[in-house]
Design a protein around this motif. Sequence first.
Motif: not given
Length: 462
Positions: A228-230, A370, A391, A396, A431-432, A435
């Motif tokens: 999901d990060a990239e 993260v 990013y 993000w 958002r943090t 993630l």
Amino acid sequence: MGPAPHALVIPFPAQGHVIPLLELAHALVDRGFTVTFANSEFNHDRVLAAMSSEKNGMALLDRIRLAAVPDGMAPGEDRNNLVKLTVQMKEHMAPAVEELVLRSRRADARGPITCMVTDYNLGSWALDVARRTGIKSASIWPASAAVLATLLSIPKLVQDDIIDSKDGSALKQETFQLSPDMPVMHTADLAWNCIGNHGCQAALFRIIVDGVRAVANCDFVLCNSFHDAEEATFARFPKIVPVGPFLTGERNGKAVGHFWPPEDDACISWLDAQPEKSVVYVAFGSFTMFDRLQFQELALGLELSGRPFLWVVRPDIGHGAVHDYPAGFLDRVRNRSMVVSWSPQQRVLAHPAVACFVSHCGWNSTMEGVRNGVPFLAWPYFADQFVNQDYICDVWKVGLRAEADKAGVITKEHIAGRVGELMGDQGVRKRTNTLKKLAQESVKEGGSSHNNFEMFVDAMKA
């Protein structure tokens, strides 16, 4: 029943590489492997010294055999000269590593080495050893998948006239994008274009090109990232397998892989006394250097913020100016700050008192922030750290940039203002946390990274 599969794990000789590969080594032991971890002699001694300074720190060596191989650099020589180090490794490390493999077949109570996991940044020589000795091989990339994708795309970058085929230098185009959903890359920030002089850059580019060719023939290319990060990068480059984020630098409450002894008890005890989400954590990894002016602006910016802070000041962080704090600074902030030479970063970022992370955006630090849901003030130093900043801030949206003025200085007023803005931004905080949840789910049983790692383990055992 035969002997356990025996993995040889080889990191690039820098702390940001040793730490994630040592975690991977422990994860293999958890799954029934015998592991030999081959550090350079120089870093082998540093890791042992840091571990032996900790209470019960050496107990972790019961799990993994640490081996030392020469890096070809003379005592006292500058190992931050990454190009020379990389060239010397091929000449001196390669035969020593090959002998480790062959010796394990002759006389090793742990059984013969059956597979190798090598840091991608070592170049082609380690994978060549695996091929010559007939063992399975995997390459691990301990940075973002997006940056690895730029290396795998070198032929296309040459074809599109973005870089020169001989030395990798930038041509007319200053930026490029491998796909619409991936970060915009700057040609000046490509690894070979921001280290040393032109001759060094050309040499490093040729080593990287050889590495790309070699990796095409290894069994797996792993990455310390998560789907999901990239997502866009993994969709476009399916050969890259995400198995992170690793819980780097810590095992059973003990720091592992560090070059400096972390000040564990002091850091955590101090954080325990601070209010929840009140502390600014400041750390710039093992490589970033500051001049005297920038070092002092950072100190004054932390003071001006008015908030408690935990600041990691490496012994060599300021070209000899490290202890040249502004006059009276340490006395003025004594009651609301802690300054240490190294910290147990994973434990610090997981602490409820930490509110934000002033970071150089190294990938280990990025993934640790993260994974623990800590917003960033992004302050990159070189190479892939600028992609990581993109990013953090643009993709993000879990942090803000530290931006320099016209003179190239990040001022104390800007630092204090950004810290206040970041700590008050509820959108960033939300958002943090989102993630963080995705990162943690990926490594749980049934998560994408967990499943990928199990697939890799099964293949290496077969």
